[in-house]
Motif scaffolding. Structure first.
Motif, PDB file in Angstrom:
ATOM      1  N   GLU A 151       0.823  -1.204   0.000  1.00  0.00           N
ATOM      2  CA  GLU A 151       0.000   0.000   0.000  1.00  0.00           C
ATOM      3  C   GLU A 151       0.863   1.264   0.000  1.00  0.00           C
ATOM      4  OE1 GLU A 151      -2.668  -0.459   3.328  1.00  0.00           O
ATOM      5  OE2 GLU A 151      -3.277  -2.445   2.652  1.00  0.00           O
ATOM      6  N   THR A 152       0.206   2.347  -0.395  1.00  0.00           N
ATOM      7  CA  THR A 152       0.889   3.641  -0.485  1.00  0.00           C
ATOM      8  C   THR A 152       0.236   4.639   0.451  1.00  0.00           C
ATOM      9  OG1 THR A 152       1.565   3.287  -2.758  1.00  0.00           O
ATOM     10  CG2 THR A 152       1.382   5.565  -2.043  1.00  0.00           C
ATOM     11  N   ILE A 153       1.053   5.414   1.106  1.00  0.00           N
ATOM     12  CA  ILE A 153       0.555   6.474   1.974  1.00  0.00           C
ATOM     13  C   ILE A 153       0.943   7.807   1.359  1.00  0.00           C
ATOM     14  CG2 ILE A 153       0.859   7.560   4.239  1.00  0.00           C
ATOM     15  CD1 ILE A 153       0.973   4.747   5.433  1.00  0.00           C
ATOM     16  N   THR A 154      -0.012   8.693   1.202  1.00  0.00           N
ATOM     17  CA  THR A 154       0.276  10.004   0.615  1.00  0.00           C
ATOM     18  C   THR A 154      -0.230  11.087   1.561  1.00  0.00           C
ATOM     19  OG1 THR A 154      -1.771   9.854  -0.645  1.00  0.00           O
ATOM     20  CG2 THR A 154       0.236   9.321  -1.807  1.00  0.00           C
ATOM     21  N   THR A 155       0.567  11.374   2.559  1.00  0.00           N
ATOM     22  CA  THR A 155       0.249  12.442   3.501  1.00  0.00           C
ATOM     23  C   THR A 155       1.331  13.520   3.411  1.00  0.00           C
ATOM     24  OG1 THR A 155       1.264  11.015   5.175  1.00  0.00           O
ATOM     25  CG2 THR A 155      -1.143  11.122   5.151  1.00  0.00           C
ATOM     26  N   ALA A 156       1.598  13.937   2.169  1.00  0.00           N
ATOM     27  CA  ALA A 156       2.559  15.000   1.895  1.00  0.00           C
ATOM     28  C   ALA A 156       3.878  14.728   2.627  1.00  0.00           C
ATOM     29  CB  ALA A 156       1.969  16.358   2.258  1.00  0.00           C
ATOM     30  N   CYS A 157       4.364  15.711   3.350  1.00  0.00           N
ATOM     31  CA  CYS A 157       5.700  15.615   3.940  1.00  0.00           C
ATOM     32  C   CYS A 157       5.745  14.721   5.171  1.00  0.00           C
ATOM     33  CB  CYS A 157       6.203  17.010   4.271  1.00  0.00           C
ATOM     34  SG  CYS A 157       6.055  18.092   2.843  1.00  0.00           S
ATOM     35  N   ALA A 158       4.599  14.224   5.620  1.00  0.00           N
ATOM     36  CA  ALA A 158       4.583  13.279   6.734  1.00  0.00           C
ATOM     37  C   ALA A 158       4.537  11.837   6.237  1.00  0.00           C
ATOM     38  CB  ALA A 158       3.380  13.551   7.644  1.00  0.00           C
ATOM     39  N   ALA A 159       4.433  11.655   4.928  1.00  0.00           N
ATOM     40  CA  ALA A 159       4.129  10.333   4.376  1.00  0.00           C
ATOM     41  C   ALA A 159       5.198   9.289   4.692  1.00  0.00           C
ATOM     42  CB  ALA A 159       3.914  10.439   2.869  1.00  0.00           C
ATOM     43  N   GLY A 160       6.471   9.680   4.585  1.00  0.00           N
ATOM     44  CA  GLY A 160       7.536   8.704   4.825  1.00  0.00           C
ATOM     45  C   GLY A 160       7.510   8.167   6.242  1.00  0.00           C
ATOM     46  N   THR A 161       7.248   9.049   7.187  1.00  0.00           N
ATOM     47  CA  THR A 161       7.167   8.632   8.592  1.00  0.00           C
ATOM     48  C   THR A 161       5.925   7.767   8.822  1.00  0.00           C
ATOM     49  OG1 THR A 161       8.437  10.490   9.422  1.00  0.00           O
ATOM     50  CG2 THR A 161       6.813   9.550  10.934  1.00  0.00           C
ATOM     51  N   HIS A 162       4.811   8.168   8.249  1.00  0.00           N
ATOM     52  CA  HIS A 162       3.604   7.346   8.387  1.00  0.00           C
ATOM     53  C   HIS A 162       3.808   5.957   7.794  1.00  0.00           C
ATOM     54  CE1 HIS A 162       0.759  11.070   8.834  1.00  0.00           C
ATOM     55  NE2 HIS A 162       1.153  10.602  10.012  1.00  0.00           N
ATOM     56  N   ALA A 163       4.525   5.888   6.665  1.00  0.00           N
ATOM     57  CA  ALA A 163       4.738   4.593   6.018  1.00  0.00           C
ATOM     58  C   ALA A 163       5.580   3.674   6.907  1.00  0.00           C
ATOM     59  CB  ALA A 163       5.409   4.774   4.661  1.00  0.00           C
ATOM     60  N   VAL A 164       6.623   4.228   7.508  1.00  0.00           N
ATOM     61  CA  VAL A 164       7.465   3.395   8.381  1.00  0.00           C
ATOM     62  C   VAL A 164       6.641   2.939   9.593  1.00  0.00           C
ATOM     63  CG1 VAL A 164       9.542   3.347   9.826  1.00  0.00           C
ATOM     64  CG2 VAL A 164       9.589   4.492   7.592  1.00  0.00           C
ATOM     65  N   GLY A 165       5.831   3.837  10.133  1.00  0.00           N
ATOM     66  CA  GLY A 165       4.982   3.468  11.274  1.00  0.00           C
ATOM     67  C   GLY A 165       3.963   2.399  10.909  1.00  0.00           C
ATOM     68  N   ALA A 166       3.334   2.563   9.751  1.00  0.00           N
ATOM     69  CA  ALA A 166       2.325   1.579   9.324  1.00  0.00           C
ATOM     70  C   ALA A 166       2.980   0.234   9.032  1.00  0.00           C
ATOM     71  CB  ALA A 166       1.588   2.097   8.091  1.00  0.00           C
ATOM     72  N   ALA A 167       4.159   0.281   8.440  1.00  0.00           N
ATOM     73  CA  ALA A 167       4.886  -0.955   8.145  1.00  0.00           C
ATOM     74  C   ALA A 167       5.238  -1.683   9.444  1.00  0.00           C
ATOM     75  CB  ALA A 167       6.153  -0.634   7.351  1.00  0.00           C
ATOM     76  N   ALA A 168       5.704  -0.915  10.422  1.00  0.00           N
ATOM     77  CA  ALA A 168       6.076  -1.524  11.707  1.00  0.00           C
ATOM     78  C   ALA A 168       4.849  -2.171  12.363  1.00  0.00           C
ATOM     79  CB  ALA A 168       6.686  -0.466  12.626  1.00  0.00           C
ATOM     80  N   ARG A 169       3.715  -1.504  12.245  1.00  0.00           N
ATOM     81  CA  ARG A 169       2.527  -2.055  12.920  1.00  0.00           C
ATOM     82  C   ARG A 169       2.020  -3.328  12.225  1.00  0.00           C
ATOM     83  NH1 ARG A 169       0.980   1.070  17.151  1.00  0.00           N
ATOM     84  NH2 ARG A 169       1.471   3.063  16.199  1.00  0.00           N
ATOM     85  N   LEU A 170       2.271  -3.448  10.926  1.00  0.00           N
ATOM     86  CA  LEU A 170       1.909  -4.700  10.239  1.00  0.00           C
ATOM     87  C   LEU A 170       2.712  -5.870  10.801  1.00  0.00           C
ATOM     88  CD1 LEU A 170       1.665  -3.959   6.404  1.00  0.00           C
ATOM     89  CD2 LEU A 170      -0.142  -4.874   7.876  1.00  0.00           C
ATOM     90  N   VAL A 171       3.959  -5.588  11.153  1.00  0.00           N
ATOM     91  CA  VAL A 171       4.802  -6.626  11.752  1.00  0.00           C
ATOM     92  C   VAL A 171       4.393  -6.847  13.206  1.00  0.00           C
ATOM     93  CG1 VAL A 171       7.166  -7.273  12.381  1.00  0.00           C
ATOM     94  CG2 VAL A 171       6.720  -6.110  10.198  1.00  0.00           C
ATOM     95  N   ALA A 172       4.174  -5.749  13.918  1.00  0.00           N
ATOM     96  CA  ALA A 172       3.805  -5.862  15.336  1.00  0.00           C
ATOM     97  C   ALA A 172       2.516  -6.649  15.500  1.00  0.00           C
ATOM     98  CB  ALA A 172       3.652  -4.460  15.945  1.00  0.00           C
ATOM     99  N   GLY A 173       1.581  -6.449  14.561  1.00  0.00           N
ATOM    100  CA  GLY A 173       0.281  -7.115  14.665  1.00  0.00           C
ATOM    101  C   GLY A 173       0.291  -8.562  14.244  1.00  0.00           C
ATOM    102  N   GLY A 174       1.424  -9.021  13.690  1.00  0.00           N
ATOM    103  CA  GLY A 174       1.512 -10.436  13.336  1.00  0.00           C
ATOM    104  C   GLY A 174       1.038 -10.755  11.936  1.00  0.00           C
ATOM    105  N   ARG A 175       0.566  -9.761  11.186  1.00  0.00           N
ATOM    106  CA  ARG A 175       0.131 -10.029   9.812  1.00  0.00           C
ATOM    107  C   ARG A 175       1.329 -10.358   8.926  1.00  0.00           C
ATOM    108  NH1 ARG A 175      -0.192 -11.352   5.525  1.00  0.00           N
ATOM    109  NH2 ARG A 175      -1.560 -10.753   3.801  1.00  0.00           N
ATOM    110  N   CYS A 176       2.451  -9.677   9.187  1.00  0.00           N
ATOM    111  CA  CYS A 176       3.651  -9.874   8.373  1.00  0.00           C
ATOM    112  C   CYS A 176       4.860 -10.148   9.270  1.00  0.00           C
ATOM    113  CB  CYS A 176       3.959  -8.632   7.542  1.00  0.00           C
ATOM    114  SG  CYS A 176       2.756  -8.288   6.262  1.00  0.00           S
ATOM    115  N   ASP A 177       5.826 -10.886   8.732  1.00  0.00           N
ATOM    116  CA  ASP A 177       7.095 -11.064   9.437  1.00  0.00           C
ATOM    117  C   ASP A 177       8.120 -10.032   8.980  1.00  0.00           C
ATOM    118  OD1 ASP A 177       6.143 -13.325  10.811  1.00  0.00           O
ATOM    119  OD2 ASP A 177       6.498 -14.558   9.029  1.00  0.00           O
ATOM    120  N   VAL A 178       7.968  -9.591   7.737  1.00  0.00           N
ATOM    121  CA  VAL A 178       8.886  -8.609   7.169  1.00  0.00           C
ATOM    122  C   VAL A 178       8.081  -7.612   6.342  1.00  0.00           C
ATOM    123  CG1 VAL A 178      10.806  -8.232   5.573  1.00  0.00           C
ATOM    124  CG2 VAL A 178      10.796 -10.270   7.012  1.00  0.00           C
ATOM    125  N   VAL A 179       8.349  -6.345   6.519  1.00  0.00           N
ATOM    126  CA  VAL A 179       7.741  -5.323   5.662  1.00  0.00           C
ATOM    127  C   VAL A 179       8.819  -4.297   5.311  1.00  0.00           C
ATOM    128  CG1 VAL A 179       5.977  -3.518   5.442  1.00  0.00           C
ATOM    129  CG2 VAL A 179       5.465  -5.593   6.740  1.00  0.00           C
TER     130      VAL A 179
END
Lengths: 400, 78
Positions: A151-179
């Motif tokens: 997925e893609t996050i487009t929140t202007a200049c905050a997007a890169g940080t949101h993407a890393v946070g969302a990626a981390a939560r996919l791993v934290a939640g157990g859906r993924c082992d690597v993102v």
């Protein structure tokens, strides 16, 4: 990092670590060149990624079929995966979250000219896949052969940080082992630069001076970064090198104005507090803040006020690498996350280039003049975007 | 097949499909030999229309699978 709350209370997620990083920045391509660049003076002139050769990652035909921002995305993600070593996750449990501010602006702009000059029949059949903002994430997943969320996050200049946070939560939640989480931007087109210029966001002096009294706007830049985020146990089982742990993330909205920050940085302050709560850390535990620090008068003041509200003054040492890198928009948060990881790994805080004259309204401990040695501790990384989007990450040295 | 016309045709194919010049021969199949998908062919036809100042309807492309077939289609319009 928490996943949410049930009737039995908050639910902690799995631990998420960074096992690979890759970066394409105007101060250097690749981690070592990038880090050396962060410790040096700001590059002269326009902050483009000079010497980027797409054919290192793409065949000649494919290179013509993808926008420059997708080329950056793939390059950064490849470098991060290579850096992570032998990485063979279950492809159904591996994903990609990639950010961009605007996607393939250069392709859109070029084809607009073709449309005007030659008519609709000459528009490239590849324009849509070149310009769409999810092309970066899609191409990264195709290269990796990973079938988890992409997925893609487009929140202007905050997007890169949101993407890393969302990626981390996919791993934290157990859906993924690597993102792979990251962000990319290549919007230094004539149209893009004119638009930023006319909104008086850019430095008229042409110098990025985050938090300095003389700051007068940001320097637009391009670039990308990617981080391999992995379940701690998964990383340990394969003997991976572990750089750092993503311990918290948060996202809030100012709900105030499409470009100006909320007065006093109230939305930003709340976001920082939520990120610290997610990390179960008190403000005193934070050893360093990697600021958004764009060098605009309003943003830097609002961010400084927010930091002062949460941490007091002077608070932990603050740096903004945008003094060197300029502002790579949707790529910036990911580039800064890599900078944080390297600050922990190399036990140095890079200085804020361009800073020399303190602003009496910003009584923070701004690292400047040269890198500062430190004993790595949890780091807060901030990003704020047009639209009132706030994003914060807390990245920490790994402790047992 | 005049040399000059085929050279021009071949130059378009080399540019759009990014293949070596010596692979663009009449028997070459776009899919199997030149790794071109349907969107690649759309772009190639656009380049040929531009280069030869002709118009090719989408319906005319049905059944075109080789370089020779495409060249015949183009040269018939000159």
């Amino acid at each position: 990092m928490f996943l949410g709350t049930t009737s039995e209370g908050p639910v902690r997620g799995r631990r998420v670590v960074v096992t690979g990083v890759g970066v394409v920045a105007c101060c250097g391509i690749g981690v070592d060149a990038f880090w050396d660049g962060l410790l040096g003076p700001a590059p002269e002139g326009e902050h483009r990624v000079a010497g980027f050769d797409a054919t290192a990652w793409f065949g000649p035909k494919e290179a013509r079929r993808v926008d420059r921002y997708t080329q950056f995305s793939v390059a950064a993600a490849h470098m991060a995966r290579d850096d992570a070593g032998e990485l063979t996750p279950d492809p159904d449990r591996a994903g990609v979250i990639f950010a961009t501010g605007v996607g393939g602006l250069e392709s859109l702009e070029e084809q607009s000219v073709v449309f005007q000059q030659k008519g609709p029949n000459r528009i490239s059949p590849f324009l849509i896949p070149m310009m769409m903002p999810n092309a970066g994430a899609a191409t990264v997943s195709m290269r990796a052969g990973w079938h988890g969320p992409c997925e893609t996050i487009t929140t202007a200049c905050a997007a890169g940080t949101h993407a890393v946070g969302a990626a981390a939560r996919l791993v934290a939640g157990g859906r993924c082992d690597v993102v792979v989480g990251g962000g990319s931007e290549a919007a230094m087109t004539p149209l893009g630069i004119a638009a930023f210029t006319n909104m008086t966001a850019l430095s008229s002096e042409g110098v990025s001076r985050p938090f300095d009294a003389r700051r007068d706007g940001f320097i637009v830049a391009e670039g990308a970064a990617a981080l391999v985020l992995e379940d701690l146990d998964h990383a340990r089982r394969r003997g991976a090198r572990i750089y750092a742990e993503v311990v918290g993330a948060a996202s809030t909205a100012d709900a105030h104005h499409i470009t100006a920050p909320a007065p006093g940085g109230s939305g930003a302050a709340t976001c920082m507090e939520l990120a610290l709560a997610d990390a179960e850390l008190a403000p005193e535990a934070v050893g360093h803040i990697n600021a958004h620090g764009t060098s605009t008068p309003l943003n830097d003041l609002a961010e400084a006020q927010a930091i002062a509200k949460v941490f007091g003054t002077p608070g932990p040492p603050v740096t903004s690498i945008k003094g060197v890198t300029g502002h790579a928009l949707g790529g910036a948060g990911a580039i800064e996350a890599v900078s944080v990881v390297l600050s922990i790994d190399r036990e140095l805080i890079p200085p804020t280039a361009g800073y020399g004259e303190p602003d009496p309204e910003i009584p923070l401990d701004v690292v400047h003049g040269g890198p500062r040695s430190w004993e790595p501790a949890p780091v807060l990384s901030n990003s704020f975007g047009f639209g009132g989007h706030n994003g914060c990450l807390v990245i920490a040295p790994v402790r047992d | 097949m005049t040399d000059a016309t085929f050279d021009k045709f071949r130059a378009c194919a080399v540019e759009v499909l990014q293949v070596p010049q010596d692979k663009v021969v009449p028997d070459a199949r776009f899919g199997d030999d030149l790794d071109a998908d349907s969107l690649d062919l759309v772009e190639l036809v656009m380049a040929l229309e531009e280069a030869f100042d002709i118009t090719v309807e989408e319906s005319e492309l049905e059944g075109i699978e080789t370089v020779g077939q495409a060249y015949d289609l183009i040269s018939a319009k000159l």
